[in-house]
Design an enzyme around this catalytic site. Structure first.
Site, PDB file in Angstrom:
ATOM      1  N   TYR A  28       1.373  -1.248  -0.108  1.00  0.00           N
ATOM      2  CA  TYR A  28       0.290  -0.090  -0.083  1.00  0.00           C
ATOM      3  C   TYR A  28       0.819   1.495  -0.094  1.00  0.00           C
ATOM      4  O   TYR A  28       1.023   2.310  -0.416  1.00  0.00           O
ATOM      5  CB  TYR A  28      -1.032   0.058   1.096  1.00  0.00           C
ATOM      6  CG  TYR A  28      -1.508   1.520   1.721  1.00  0.00           C
ATOM      7  CD1 TYR A  28      -2.451   2.360   0.504  1.00  0.00           C
ATOM      8  CD2 TYR A  28      -0.985   1.699   1.970  1.00  0.00           C
ATOM      9  CE1 TYR A  28      -2.805   3.212   0.911  1.00  0.00           C
ATOM     10  CE2 TYR A  28      -1.871   3.162   3.231  1.00  0.00           C
ATOM     11  CZ  TYR A  28      -2.686   3.959   2.002  1.00  0.00           C
ATOM     12  OH  TYR A  28      -3.680   5.021   2.694  1.00  0.00           O
ATOM     13  N   PRO A  81       0.765  15.104   2.273  1.00  0.00           N
ATOM     14  CA  PRO A  81      -0.453  14.542   3.232  1.00  0.00           C
ATOM     15  C   PRO A  81      -0.572  13.175   2.472  1.00  0.00           C
ATOM     16  O   PRO A  81      -0.352  12.947   1.553  1.00  0.00           O
ATOM     17  CB  PRO A  81      -1.512  15.701   2.737  1.00  0.00           C
ATOM     18  CG  PRO A  81      -1.349  16.104   1.164  1.00  0.00           C
ATOM     19  CD  PRO A  81       0.223  16.564   0.974  1.00  0.00           C
ATOM     20  N   HIS A 269       1.654  12.770  -7.368  1.00  0.00           N
ATOM     21  CA  HIS A 269       1.215  11.500  -6.364  1.00  0.00           C
ATOM     22  C   HIS A 269       1.805  10.613  -6.127  1.00  0.00           C
ATOM     23  O   HIS A 269       1.656   9.368  -5.729  1.00  0.00           O
ATOM     24  CB  HIS A 269      -0.257  10.983  -6.912  1.00  0.00           C
ATOM     25  CG  HIS A 269      -0.991  11.181  -5.314  1.00  0.00           C
ATOM     26  ND1 HIS A 269      -2.385  11.919  -5.360  1.00  0.00           N
ATOM     27  CD2 HIS A 269      -1.277   9.471  -4.399  1.00  0.00           C
ATOM     28  CE1 HIS A 269      -3.095  11.883  -4.313  1.00  0.00           C
ATOM     29  NE2 HIS A 269      -2.579  10.796  -3.922  1.00  0.00           N
ATOM     30  N   ARG A 272       1.212   7.187  -7.772  1.00  0.00           N
ATOM     31  CA  ARG A 272       0.178   6.643  -7.964  1.00  0.00           C
ATOM     32  C   ARG A 272      -0.996   6.215  -8.977  1.00  0.00           C
ATOM     33  O   ARG A 272      -2.396   5.793  -8.427  1.00  0.00           O
ATOM     34  CB  ARG A 272       0.085   6.660  -6.457  1.00  0.00           C
ATOM     35  CG  ARG A 272       1.413   6.147  -5.459  1.00  0.00           C
ATOM     36  CD  ARG A 272       0.914   6.637  -4.051  1.00  0.00           C
ATOM     37  NE  ARG A 272       0.218   6.578  -3.640  1.00  0.00           N
ATOM     38  CZ  ARG A 272      -0.159   4.932  -2.343  1.00  0.00           C
ATOM     39  NH1 ARG A 272       1.400   4.837  -3.012  1.00  0.00           N
ATOM     40  NH2 ARG A 272      -1.309   4.544  -1.030  1.00  0.00           N
ATOM     41  N   ARG A 304      14.095  11.217  -2.469  1.00  0.00           N
ATOM     42  CA  ARG A 304      15.009  10.678  -1.543  1.00  0.00           C
ATOM     43  C   ARG A 304      16.052  10.630  -1.125  1.00  0.00           C
ATOM     44  O   ARG A 304      16.381  10.376  -0.463  1.00  0.00           O
ATOM     45  CB  ARG A 304      14.718   8.744  -2.521  1.00  0.00           C
ATOM     46  CG  ARG A 304      13.619   8.496  -3.145  1.00  0.00           C
ATOM     47  CD  ARG A 304      12.841   7.952  -2.102  1.00  0.00           C
ATOM     48  NE  ARG A 304      11.823   7.485  -2.686  1.00  0.00           N
ATOM     49  CZ  ARG A 304      10.438   7.781  -2.825  1.00  0.00           C
ATOM     50  NH1 ARG A 304      10.279   9.358  -2.433  1.00  0.00           N
ATOM     51  NH2 ARG A 304       9.108   7.770  -3.661  1.00  0.00           N
TER      52      ARG A 304
HETATM   53  C1  LIG Z   1       0.801   5.549   1.318  1.00  0.00           C
HETATM   54  C2  LIG Z   1       0.174   7.028   1.136  1.00  0.00           C
HETATM   55  C3  LIG Z   1      -0.504   7.902   1.486  1.00  0.00           C
HETATM   56  C4  LIG Z   1      -1.672   9.113   0.738  1.00  0.00           C
HETATM   57  N1  LIG Z   1      -1.955   9.583   1.451  1.00  0.00           N
HETATM   58  C5  LIG Z   1      -2.859  10.687   0.507  1.00  0.00           C
HETATM   59  C6  LIG Z   1      -3.549  11.579   0.271  1.00  0.00           C
HETATM   60  O1  LIG Z   1      -4.768  10.920   1.397  1.00  0.00           O
HETATM   61  N2  LIG Z   1      -3.881  12.721   0.544  1.00  0.00           N
HETATM   62  C7  LIG Z   1      -2.991  13.220  -1.029  1.00  0.00           C
HETATM   63  O2  LIG Z   1      -2.987  14.306  -1.405  1.00  0.00           O
HETATM   64  N3  LIG Z   1      -1.728  12.513  -1.379  1.00  0.00           N
HETATM   65  C8  LIG Z   1      -1.558  11.818  -0.638  1.00  0.00           C
HETATM   66  N4  LIG Z   1       0.051  10.621  -0.880  1.00  0.00           N
HETATM   67  C9  LIG Z   1       0.179  11.144  -2.062  1.00  0.00           C
HETATM   68  C10 LIG Z   1       1.459  12.314  -0.940  1.00  0.00           C
HETATM   69  O3  LIG Z   1       0.943  12.915  -0.793  1.00  0.00           O
HETATM   70  C11 LIG Z   1       2.640  12.673  -2.284  1.00  0.00           C
HETATM   71  O4  LIG Z   1       1.569  13.671  -2.807  1.00  0.00           O
HETATM   72  C12 LIG Z   1       3.409  11.596  -2.154  1.00  0.00           C
HETATM   73  O5  LIG Z   1       3.927  10.160  -1.455  1.00  0.00           O
HETATM   74  C13 LIG Z   1       4.783  12.241  -2.943  1.00  0.00           C
HETATM   75  O6  LIG Z   1       5.963  11.081  -3.359  1.00  0.00           O
HETATM   76  P1  LIG Z   1       6.498  10.018  -2.701  1.00  0.00           P
HETATM   77  O7  LIG Z   1       5.746   9.251  -1.908  1.00  0.00           O
HETATM   78  O8  LIG Z   1       7.519   9.626  -3.601  1.00  0.00           O
HETATM   79  O9  LIG Z   1       7.617  11.259  -1.936  1.00  0.00           O
HETATM   80  C14 LIG Z   1      -0.253   9.692  -0.451  1.00  0.00           C
HETATM   81  C15 LIG Z   1       1.037   8.848  -0.128  1.00  0.00           C
HETATM   82  C16 LIG Z   1       0.906   7.674  -0.165  1.00  0.00           C
HETATM   83  C17 LIG Z   1       2.922   6.811  -0.193  1.00  0.00           C
END
Ligand SMILES: Cc1cc2nc3c(=O)[nH]c(=O)nc-3n(C[C@H](O)[C@H](O)[C@H](O)COP(=O)(O)O)c2cc1C
Length: 370
Positions: A28, A81, A269, A272, A304
């Site tokens: 996840y 977030p 994101h 994702r 990173r």
């Molecule tokens: C487990 C997880 C949950 C996330 N949940 C949210 C969320 O609730 N709201 C949101 O705007 N972005 C969410 N994101 C995206 C992050 O805010 C961010 O854009 C992203 O993790 C940045 O990339 P990085 O993980 O490579 O640093 C989530 C990311 C992850 C990994």
């Protein structure tokens, strides 16, 4: 600080987290859209950028603090977030909030957080920014905004890159759902990761804490109807600062400025949402050119190392946010692990500044890129 946790890089944190977390939770956190190529290509694009060194500059005094939207952050990164952080370890949301309070940095408190926005806001001592997902129900989002306002939040992050939740096969294979559905596969997964399972059992399974009933928010709900009128409604309603997150197109960015937003968070994101997404680090440079020097741009996705952070500043960011590495650090070593990784990243930034012959992170601009 003594490095007791074995975290010398964010990759160390990821490797330790991979051993400790149930497969379902690791996938996840770590997963991305499709086979994850979009996420990896962006990380590769950042790694492939080269920084110019300079010599014989007095770099004895160096400042890595950075200002964003009126905050004087003591470290040059904030907390993006993320939903369900307490899956990393019990209390993870509040560990992040305390770190934000200590170092004066923004902490994105997600709609899908595993701790209520009120508790995060209190612990972050004014540094939490509430992140809104529109879940298809106007009343629910209005009540979240009312609660955020009542809890003293001054900045809202409105995430707009999830019209539909991206297909993340690594999550789907494990049947990741909130609340958990525990079948035989999940049972084996939890049994093979007893440290995580026992501590989560004692603390109570993480829930979508902004909702009395987990069912009031469906993280996979369609948000496909959200449009510019909806943004205008939010802009009128929210008196504080408004950051729109998940922007990759210069035209969208210009339109957002015209609609009165205070800052834009350039982000894929973390890859994702769309596997074939163009590298957000390049989108950042295009959006900076389109908007000129003065409009506040925040960047996240794929950072990173401290050198990565410097590269994002060189590409035009005014501030950057981190995602997965913080979750992995907490999964690997709890609150100490989080501080350890953040210290590592801060040192990496400081050393990179010294190598580039700079005394202040604010001096990092496109001239440091080869
Ligand atoms: C487990 C997880 C949950 C996330 N949940 C949210 C969320 O609730 N709201 C949101 O705007 N972005 C969410 N994101 C995206 C992050 O805010 C961010 O854009 C992203 O993790 C940045 O990339 P990085 O993980 O490579 O640093 C989530 C990311 C992850 C990994």
């Amino acid at each position: 600080m003594r490095n007791w946790s074995g975290i010398h890089t964010s990759e160390d944190a990821r490797n330790i987290a991979k051993r400790r977390l149930p497969w379902m939770v690791f996938d996840y956190f770590d997963g991305a859209a499709g086979a994850g190529h979009g996420d990896l290509l962006n990380q590769q694009a950042i790694r492939d950028m080269r920084l110019q060194t300079r010599v014989l500059v007095d770099v004895e005094k160096r400042n890595i603090g950075k200002s964003i939207l009126g905050i004087d952050a003591k470290v040059p990164f904030g907390i993006s977030p993320m939903g369900m952080c307490n899956l990393a370890c019990p209390g993870a949301d509040l560990m992040l909030a305390r770190y934000a309070a200590k170092y004066n940095i923004p902490h994105g408190a997600s709609t899908a957080a595993s701790t209520s926005l009120e508790r995060i806001g209190k612990e972050a001592n004014g540094h939490a920014w509430f992140q809104l997902y529109f879940g298809g129900n106007q009343e629910v989002s209005d009540s979240l905004l009312d609660r955020a306002e009542a809890a003293g939040y001054e900045t809202l992050i409105f995430t707009v890159d999830v019209p539909e939740v991206g297909r993340r096969p690594r999550e789907l294979r494990h049947g990741f759902k909130m609340p958990f559905k525990i079948g035989p596969r999940q049972f084996i997964d939890f049994a093979l990761h007893p440290h995580w399972s026992i501590s989560s059992l004692i603390a109570g399974a993480p829930t979508l804490a902004n909702f009395d009933n987990n069912g009031a928010f469906d993280r996979t709900a369609s948000r496909a109807g959200v449009n510019w009128d909806f943004l205008d409604r939010i802009r009128q309603r929210w008196k504080g600062k408004l950051v729109v997150k998940g922007v990759l197109h210069e035209g969208d960015a210009k339109q957002l400025v015209a609609h009165g937003v205070d800052a834009i968070q350039v982000s894929s994101h973390g890859g994702r949402q769309l596997e074939s997404v163009a590298e957000p680090i390049h989108a950042l440079a295009r959006i900076r050119t389109a908007l000129g020097d003065d409009f506040p741009l925040i960047y996240d996705s794929g950072l990173r190392t401290g050198e990565d952070i410097c590269k994002a500043y060189a590409m035009g960011a005014d501030f950057v946010m981190l995602g997965r590495p913080l979750l992995f650090a907490m999964a690997a070593g709890g609150e100490k692990g989080l501080h350890q990784l953040c210290d590592v990243l801060s040192q990496e930034v400081s050393i990179a500044l010294a190598q580039m012959g700079l005394n202040d992170i604010s001096q990092v601009d496109s001239s440091v890129l080869l």
